[in-house]
Design a protein around this motif. Structure first.
Motif, mmCIF file in Angstrom:
data_model
loop_
_atom_site.group_PDB
_atom_site.id
_atom_site.type_symbol
_atom_site.label_atom_id
_atom_site.label_comp_id
_atom_site.label_asym_id
_atom_site.label_seq_id
_atom_site.Cartn_x
_atom_site.Cartn_y
_atom_site.Cartn_z
ATOM 1 N N LYS A 185 -45.148 -16.186 31.891
ATOM 2 C CA LYS A 185 -43.868 -15.673 31.017
ATOM 3 C C LYS A 185 -43.608 -17.003 29.822
ATOM 4 O O LYS A 185 -43.462 -16.280 28.784
ATOM 5 C CB LYS A 185 -42.532 -15.514 31.699
ATOM 6 N N LEU A 186 -43.873 -18.233 30.148
ATOM 7 C CA LEU A 186 -43.801 -18.922 29.260
ATOM 8 C C LEU A 186 -45.042 -18.938 28.232
ATOM 9 O O LEU A 186 -44.888 -19.125 26.980
ATOM 10 C CB LEU A 186 -43.790 -20.519 29.953
ATOM 11 N N ASP A 187 -45.975 -18.832 28.783
ATOM 12 C CA ASP A 187 -47.441 -18.873 27.785
ATOM 13 C C ASP A 187 -47.147 -17.628 26.807
ATOM 14 O O ASP A 187 -47.733 -17.738 25.723
ATOM 15 C CB ASP A 187 -48.764 -18.554 28.723
ATOM 16 N N SER A 188 -46.959 -16.339 27.495
ATOM 17 C CA SER A 188 -46.806 -15.372 26.772
ATOM 18 C C SER A 188 -45.691 -15.489 25.870
ATOM 19 O O SER A 188 -45.769 -14.969 24.519
ATOM 20 C CB SER A 188 -46.570 -14.165 27.541
ATOM 21 N N PHE A 189 -44.858 -16.052 25.967
ATOM 22 C CA PHE A 189 -43.487 -16.321 24.973
ATOM 23 C C PHE A 189 -44.094 -17.179 23.856
ATOM 24 O O PHE A 189 -43.725 -17.000 22.769
ATOM 25 C CB PHE A 189 -42.466 -17.127 25.662
ATOM 26 N N LEU A 190 -44.784 -18.301 24.278
ATOM 27 C CA LEU A 190 -45.395 -19.239 23.295
ATOM 28 C C LEU A 190 -46.412 -18.455 22.401
ATOM 29 O O LEU A 190 -46.330 -18.760 21.279
ATOM 30 C CB LEU A 190 -45.917 -20.538 23.907
ATOM 31 N N ALA A 191 -47.296 -17.700 23.009
ATOM 32 C CA ALA A 191 -48.020 -16.959 22.117
ATOM 33 C C ALA A 191 -47.609 -15.977 21.150
ATOM 34 O O ALA A 191 -47.908 -15.653 20.060
ATOM 35 C CB ALA A 191 -49.108 -16.077 23.136
ATOM 36 N N SER A 192 -46.523 -15.190 21.734
ATOM 37 C CA SER A 192 -45.920 -14.384 20.836
ATOM 38 C C SER A 192 -45.093 -15.021 19.650
ATOM 39 O O SER A 192 -44.912 -14.455 18.549
ATOM 40 C CB SER A 192 -44.812 -13.478 21.714
ATOM 41 N N VAL A 193 -44.590 -16.095 19.916
ATOM 42 C CA VAL A 193 -43.901 -17.069 18.911
ATOM 43 C C VAL A 193 -44.924 -17.436 17.888
ATOM 44 O O VAL A 193 -44.654 -17.389 16.630
ATOM 45 C CB VAL A 193 -43.233 -18.212 19.564
ATOM 46 N N ASP A 194 -46.029 -17.634 18.149
ATOM 47 C CA ASP A 194 -47.196 -18.381 17.305
ATOM 48 C C ASP A 194 -47.883 -16.987 16.500
ATOM 49 O O ASP A 194 -48.501 -17.157 15.478
ATOM 50 C CB ASP A 194 -48.184 -18.901 18.077
ATOM 51 N N ASP A 195 -47.639 -15.602 17.261
ATOM 52 C CA ASP A 195 -48.339 -14.733 16.492
ATOM 53 C C ASP A 195 -47.282 -13.746 15.435
ATOM 54 O O ASP A 195 -46.096 -13.489 15.923
ATOM 55 C CB ASP A 195 -48.951 -13.678 17.483
ATOM 56 N N SER A 196 -47.320 -13.746 14.433
ATOM 57 C CA SER A 196 -46.758 -13.209 13.308
ATOM 58 C C SER A 196 -46.579 -11.728 13.558
ATOM 59 O O SER A 196 -45.734 -11.126 13.023
ATOM 60 C CB SER A 196 -46.945 -13.756 11.929
ATOM 61 N N LYS A 197 -47.889 -11.262 13.998
ATOM 62 C CA LYS A 197 -47.883 -9.567 14.227
ATOM 63 C C LYS A 197 -47.528 -9.340 15.686
ATOM 64 O O LYS A 197 -47.924 -8.107 15.907
ATOM 65 C CB LYS A 197 -49.158 -9.185 13.701
#
Length: 751
Positions: A185-197
């Motif tokens: 969940k932490l990795d997916s959250f960080l990835a979602s924060v960095d991804d503008s789309k």
């Protein structure tokens, strides 16, 4: 060893030649069909230039026939049936078999290049042919079948069946679709924060992949959520199309004369009337002219109210109890002195009750002599008895939580006062000190040690003259807190400068003097001053010296001086002229608190039992407000001037509408102990009360300009946190409340 491959190659040569001939035949046939379709497309384009579908197909034809390096483009169409044969032949021609001769290799390589080029042309021509077919067949449709087929081919099988498997289904080729590794969940959250789309991405659980929505799809979804049509081009209010042109029409649509049947009675209706007449004569249809007579007899023990009631005041007689078990009673019955157990063979052998007539007579006599009263039962919903008040959420903002504490006093804080701009607050304590605090930070700006208990502090209401009046013992100090600008400080110093005065008759009662120690004016009184109030103009202030029982007894012995002594308990001082005068009224009772009207020259004096309202210009009593409480403790005037609240020693809070009545409009029994202070907010519809029960109540008090509408009073919040709350004041601009407690703390409550 070297000749064996050559033999094999020689044996394969006839097969390659036959394959080449087939490919050439297919190419020629396909070229003919392609040229034929191109001619048909050109003819169709010439015939129908306005059709958007044909024009689109022409563009696709031009794109498909555009040559790039001698080959025709293949995008935008599916594979044709002949593409499979072409792939087979190309694979057989393109690959050089091992061990071929050099001449054959050269020849085959040259043919392979030409054949590859021809194969490309062939494939492009075939795709072009398919685009022509699609042009003739494709129709616009909103069906979900036109969507892209899912990658997973398991159908409607639940994905729970693949929970313990490494795959989630099978693709079109029958291969397993492996599950992707799940991120934390932490990795997916960080990835979602960095991804503008990331907000466009949707996880497809069925196909185990993330799908990114396009801008058009997001716009379509947004329109659907708003309840609009999916397509922006759709017009829900299209103009009405009139298929007939009525301009200049002299005749109706049909110029035929009215048919004759519209003026002749209908034969079908006459037949139906005849059928009804025959049915009435035969008795099949009956009319109930006479109502049915209902029987006057009714069941004695029937619970239904079917019996007719005679008149409005008819009271039905109470029903007798049902007869008990007297025939063939059970063996478990215990005999008593009133009833002897007996058995009978039948009901006919049961003797009559010997006291039946006597009991019936007694019952009738009781019904005749005993008066009966009709009791009307009123079904009232308990919720309807509650007053309909607005929700607390709709009445925000109001103070709810403690935001800041002001610490520094060593004794109970008895009084507080806020500066007109809301930047500073003054406090007085029993430790004999007066402190100036900064509201936003809680920083103590200045401290005066007066050496006596501080009963009251009050800021001057004018923002350009920041002065502080302090009641300490027999003296009233007017101090300069030095909070304003340099020009204001000069003006205040000139105003607080007092020259030595000549002795007068009342010099023993009060005296104006300069206080060099604290930098201000010192007003000496003959008794302890408990209240100080400023006039709205900032030049007048009133002081209160309540007389005790012993002092009143001494005045009673003097006789004629009694009324004079009582009038000296309230004084009004003029700062600019250094004058002091007594109010020209007789204060009946012991005065407790005073207040000036916020807009008019009216003065309020609260005694222990009532509140007297005086006109200072006309010097007469205007109104007397009777609170009906044990003892009044405090008073506050609404900024509009037409309403007032009064706190009492028995915990009652009285709201007075002075235009309505001299009696309280509303009495709020909120505190179980003495109320120590009440306050109104200057701009918000809020008022508060504090008590010895360690609480401060915040109320919503809306006063309407319409005289036909009563004030709205709603309790909002109970603030706790002090051991005893001694005083409360509102911030002049924000919905904040300051409370002073006996625990030597000052608390700020914000919304």
């Amino acid at each position: 060893m070297g000749t064996n491959p050559r033999k094999e190659n020689n044996s394969d040569k006839p097969k390659n030649e036959t394959g080449k001939k087939k490919v050439q035949k297919l190419k020629a046939k396909n070229m003919e069909e392609t040229l034929k379709r191109i001619e048909e497309a050109e003819a169709a384009a010439d015939s129908s230039e306005d059709s958007p579908f044909v024009s689109g197909s022409d563009d696709s034809d031009d794109e498909s026939l555009s040559e790039d390096g001698g080959s025709v483009s293949e995008s935008g169409s599916d594979q044709s049936k002949l593409s499979e044969d072409e792939d087979v032949v190309q694979s057989s021609d393109g690959d050089n078999p091992t061990g071929a001769s050099d001449e054959d290799n050269d020849h085959s390589s040259g043919d392979g290049v030409s054949e590859a080029d021809d194969g490309d042309n062939y494939h492009g021509e075939d795709s072009h042919g398919e685009s022509d077919d699609s042009r003739e067949v494709v129709e616009e449709s909103d069906s979900s079948e036109d969507e892209v087929a899912p990658r997973n081919t398991i159908g409607n099988v639940p994905l729970e069946w693949y929970k313990d498997e490494e795959h989630i289904g099978y693709d079109l080729a029958g291969k397993k679709i492996k599950k992707k590794e799940r991120q934390s969940k932490l990795d997916s959250f960080l990835a979602s924060v960095d991804d503008s789309k990331n907000w466009r991405k949707i996880y497809d659980e069925y196909n185990d992949e993330e799908v990114e929505l396009t801008k058009d799809e997001t716009k379509l979804i947004g329109r659907l959520l708003k309840g609009k049509a999916p397509h922006a081009d759709f017009d829900p209010y299209a103009p009405y199309v009139d298929w007939f042109k009525w301009d200049g029409a002299k005749h109706p649509i049909s110029n035929a004369p009215e048919p004759k049947r519209r003026f002749i009675p209908s034969k079908w209706e006459s037949k139906m009337v005849l059928r009804y007449v025959r049915a009435i004569r035969k008795g099949l249809i009956k009319f109930d002219d006479k109502p049915k007579e209902e029987s006057r007899l009714y069941a004695l023990w029937d619970d239904s109210s079917s019996a007719e009631r005679q008149g409005l005041a008819y009271i039905p007689a109470p029903k007798p109890k049902l007869p008990g078990s007297f025939f063939s009673s059970s063996d478990e019955f215990k005999p008593s002195t009133f009833y002897v157990k007996r058995r009978f063979t039948s009901l006919r052998t049961v003797p009559a009750y010997d006291k039946a007539v006597q009991e019936t007579f007694d019952r009738c006599l009781d019904l005749y002599l005993c008066p009966r009263v009709r009791k009307k039962r009123i079904n009232i919903d308990p919720e309807s008895l509650k007053p309909k008040l607005p929700s607390r959420k709709d009445l925000k903002p109001y103070p709810t939580t403690c935001y800041l504490e002001y610490k520094g006093h060593k004794g109970p804080v008895m009084t507080i006062s806020t500066e007109p701009t809301g930047q500073w607050i003054a406090s007085g304590s029993k430790d004999g000190t007066v402190r100036i605090w900064e509201v936003e930070t809680g920083r103590c700006l200045r401290i005066w040690d007066l050496g006596e208990n501080i009963d009251q502090v009050a800021w001057n209401p004018l923002p350009e003259l920041p002065m502080l009046a302090v009641a300490a013992g027999h003296d009233v100090f007017i101090l300069n807190p030095r909070c304003g600008s340099d020009e204001q400080q000069k003006k205040i110093e000139e105003l607080l400068h007092v020259e030595p005065q000549m002795a007068t008759e009342d010099s023993g009662q009060y005296d104006w003097g300069q206080d060099d120690r604290h930098g201000g004016i010192r007003l000496k009184h003959f008794k302890t001053v408990t209240k100080v109030e400023w006039h709205r103009k900032g030049d007048y202030l009133s002081t209160l010296m309540p007389s005790d029982i012993l002092f009143r007894a001494m005045n009673a012995l003097i006789g004629s001086l009694c009324s004079i002594r009582e009038s000296r308990s309230v004084l009004i001082h003029q700062l600019s002229k250094r004058l002091t005068q007594r109010i020209p009224f007789k204060t009946k009772g012991i005065p407790v608190s005073t207040a000036f009207h916020p807009t008019r020259s009216i003065f309020f004096t609260a005694t222990k039992k009532d509140v007297r309202v005086y006109d200072l210009l006309k010097q007469k009593l205007i109104k007397k407000l009777e609170a009906g409480v044990r003892e009044i403790s405090s008073i506050a005037i609404h900024p509009g001037g037409d309403n007032a609240i009064v706190g009492s020693r028995d915990g009652k809070l009285c709201w007075f509408d002075m235009d309505l009545s001299s009696r309280p409009y509303r009495v709020l029994r909120c505190h179980p102990k003495d109320i120590t202070g009440v306050a109104y907010h200057r701009s918000y519809p809020l008022f508060a009360s504090c008590s010895d029960d360690c609480t401060a109540y915040v109320f919503h008090g809306m006063v309407y300009s319409d005289l036909n509408q009563n004030p709205l009073i709603v309790p909002l919040e109970i603030l706790r946190g002090h051991s005893r709350v001694m005083d409360c004041k509102f911030h002049p601009r924000q919905p904040w409340l300051f409370t002073a407690g006996a625990d030597s703390l000052i608390k700020l409550y914000c919304h």
